[in-house]
Scaffold this active site. Structure first.
Site, short mmCIF file in Angstrom:
data_model
loop_
_atom_site.label_atom_id
_atom_site.label_comp_id
_atom_site.label_asym_id
_atom_site.label_seq_id
_atom_site.Cartn_x
_atom_site.Cartn_y
_atom_site.Cartn_z
N ARG A 14 0.97 10.04 14.40
CA ARG A 14 1.81 9.25 13.66
C ARG A 14 2.53 8.56 14.71
O ARG A 14 2.48 8.47 16.03
CB ARG A 14 2.85 10.26 12.96
CG ARG A 14 2.26 10.81 11.84
CD ARG A 14 3.10 11.26 10.80
NE ARG A 14 4.04 10.01 10.38
CZ ARG A 14 5.03 9.96 9.65
NH1 ARG A 14 5.42 11.10 9.01
NH2 ARG A 14 5.57 8.89 9.26
N LYS B 175 0.74 -1.16 0.04
CA LYS B 175 0.02 0.08 0.07
C LYS B 175 0.99 1.22 0.09
O LYS B 175 0.43 2.38 -0.24
CB LYS B 175 -0.99 0.07 1.28
CG LYS B 175 -0.16 0.00 2.56
CD LYS B 175 -1.39 -0.08 3.65
CE LYS B 175 -0.84 -0.19 4.85
NZ LYS B 175 -0.24 1.22 5.50
N ASP B 176 2.24 1.13 0.08
CA ASP B 176 3.09 2.21 0.27
C ASP B 176 3.85 2.48 -1.21
O ASP B 176 4.17 3.74 -1.41
CB ASP B 176 4.22 2.34 1.15
CG ASP B 176 3.69 2.19 2.59
OD1 ASP B 176 2.57 2.58 3.15
OD2 ASP B 176 4.55 1.62 3.48
N ARG C 122 1.46 4.17 18.85
CA ARG C 122 -0.02 4.20 18.54
C ARG C 122 -0.92 3.42 19.60
O ARG C 122 -1.82 4.36 20.16
CB ARG C 122 -0.42 3.97 17.11
CG ARG C 122 0.20 4.78 16.08
CD ARG C 122 -0.14 4.27 14.83
NE ARG C 122 0.72 5.05 13.66
CZ ARG C 122 0.17 5.62 12.54
NH1 ARG C 122 -0.89 5.20 12.21
NH2 ARG C 122 0.89 6.16 11.76
N CYS D 236 -1.58 7.48 -2.24
CA CYS D 236 -1.67 6.59 -1.06
C CYS D 236 -2.11 7.33 0.23
O CYS D 236 -2.71 6.47 1.12
CB CYS D 236 -0.80 5.29 -0.68
SG CYS D 236 0.86 6.28 -0.36
N ARG E 12 -8.58 8.28 4.95
CA ARG E 12 -9.40 7.16 4.64
C ARG E 12 -10.06 6.65 5.50
O ARG E 12 -11.39 6.51 5.61
CB ARG E 12 -8.63 5.97 3.83
CG ARG E 12 -9.46 4.77 3.69
CD ARG E 12 -8.69 3.57 2.97
NE ARG E 12 -7.56 3.28 4.20
CZ ARG E 12 -7.81 2.37 5.10
NH1 ARG E 12 -9.00 2.05 5.54
NH2 ARG E 12 -7.03 2.21 5.91
N ARG E 13 -9.52 6.17 6.81
CA ARG E 13 -10.00 5.71 7.78
C ARG E 13 -11.22 6.92 8.62
O ARG E 13 -11.91 6.70 9.05
CB ARG E 13 -8.99 5.38 8.78
CG ARG E 13 -8.24 4.04 8.40
CD ARG E 13 -7.26 3.58 9.44
NE ARG E 13 -6.40 2.39 9.06
CZ ARG E 13 -5.44 2.19 9.12
NH1 ARG E 13 -4.28 3.19 9.69
NH2 ARG E 13 -4.80 0.90 8.98
#
Length: 342
Positions: free
Chosen positions: A158, A84-85, A164, A251, A136-137
């Site tokens: 981040r 996805k990166d 996190r 992305c 997106r989230r």
């Protein structure tokens, strides 16, 4: 014996715990495949050093450019990326040699007190604060809360997985949302309080999949690494990334996509066709979503197409992604993504 076939292969990887874990898994697979030792070469990328949020620095390519530079300079033999990166345009000088079997593509919620999203939003006197660095989230979590007649506060964050999760453990946030695949790869998936159904939160295009990349001129290594490729996974992520490319979105854009192969008996075990009793995969179902980060507007569409019998033919998944993107753009998706850039 030729030194080029016996020396250690150099695998380039980011330095994070997650990157090292997934690169270590691929290194072991390559050792078994080639009979050659594999050494990890740690490389720091711009995305690792920048303190800006991914939406600000663009997201696309920030975690891979340094690895690609090392490949082209001959400092490493191959690299492992989170798919996805990767930018959706593949340089001719580099070969995407293999996309192994995909891990769980879903997002995972880690919330205080073992709560689910529905339980977090049930308290009318408290607005749940949910951390994520992904627009997106944010878009889909806010839309989900709206559908429940509630609201949440999505907080940009981040940091690595430990950092996190630490926001929740310290009581600074009520929950964070992370990729289930990453949690699985570092052995922390049991800490997830809920795996988020794609029916409510679609993952990032390619989420859960890894990409093994090397210099295109290294044809022998490309051919060897191709043995680790999973045709089902490549077909699915090709459709998802084709959608992303056709939307002309990076992305870090608020775009979710997930392709499912059907029927359920997949062909992961062989590139040469189904085993006795297995049924060939004939359909690919692709879902896509684009939305404003406040969740006020979502364009959510799906389509189904055929998958070719040959695992090397990706024309059908590419076409499926482009067609769904065109439908989404016709429904107003372009205006929901902010500045669009590859």
């Amino acid at each position: 014996m030729n030194d080029s076939t016996t020396r250690a292969l150099r695998l380039g990887t980011r330095r994070s715990k997650l990157a090292m874990a997934q690169s270590g898994q691929i290194a072991e697979a390559v050792r078994e495949l080639t009979g050659r030792p594999v050494e990890l070469v740690e490389i720091t990328t711009y995305g690792d050093t920048s303190r800006e949020h991914l939406a600000q620095i663009g997201g696309s390519g920030v975690f891979v450019s340094a690895l690609r530079d090392a490949l082209l300079a001959g400092d490493i033999d191959f690299a492992v990326h989170s798919l996805k990166d990767l930018p959706t345009t593949q340089p001719e000088s580099l070969a995407l040699a293999a996309i192994p079997v995909r891990e769980d593509p879903r997002d995972a919620l880690i919330a205080r007190d073992g709560l689910t999203f529905e339980q977090l939003t049930a308290d009318e006197d408290r607005v749940a604060r949910i951390g994520t660095g992904s627009p997106r989230r944010m878009a889909q979590l806010n839309a989900w809360a709206r559908s429940l007649g509630r609201r949440v506060e999505t907080v940009p964050i981040r940091g690595n997985i430990d950092t996190r999760i630490g926001f929740v453990e310290k009581g600074e946030l009520d929950a964070v949302v992370l990729a289930a695949a990453g949690l699985t790869r570092i052995g922390r998936i049991d800490e997830a309080t809920q795996l988020l159904s794609p029916d409510v939160v679609l993952p990032a295009p390619g989420q859960g999949a890894l990409a093994i990349e090397c210099a295109a001129v290294n044809v022998d290594l490309v051919a060897q690494l191709a043995e680790l490729d999973d045709p089902d996974t490549r077909a699915a992520v090709t459709a998802e990334r084709s959608l992303l490319a056709a939307l002309e979105a990076g992305c870090s854009a608020p775009v979710g996509a997930l392709a499912d192969l059907s029927p359920s008996s997949r062909l992961r075990s062989s590139r040469g066709g189904p085993k006795a009793g297995e049924q060939a995969v004939t359909e690919l179902h692709l879902r896509g979503v684009v939305g404003t980060t406040d969740g006020g507007t979502l364009v959510h569409l799906s389509t189904t197409g055929h998958v070719p019998a040959s695992p090397d033919d990706v024309s059908a998944p590419l076409k499926l992604g482009r067609e769904l993107a065109a439908e989404m753009l016709a429904k107003g998706a372009a205006g929901l993504m902010g500045e669009r850039a590859l």
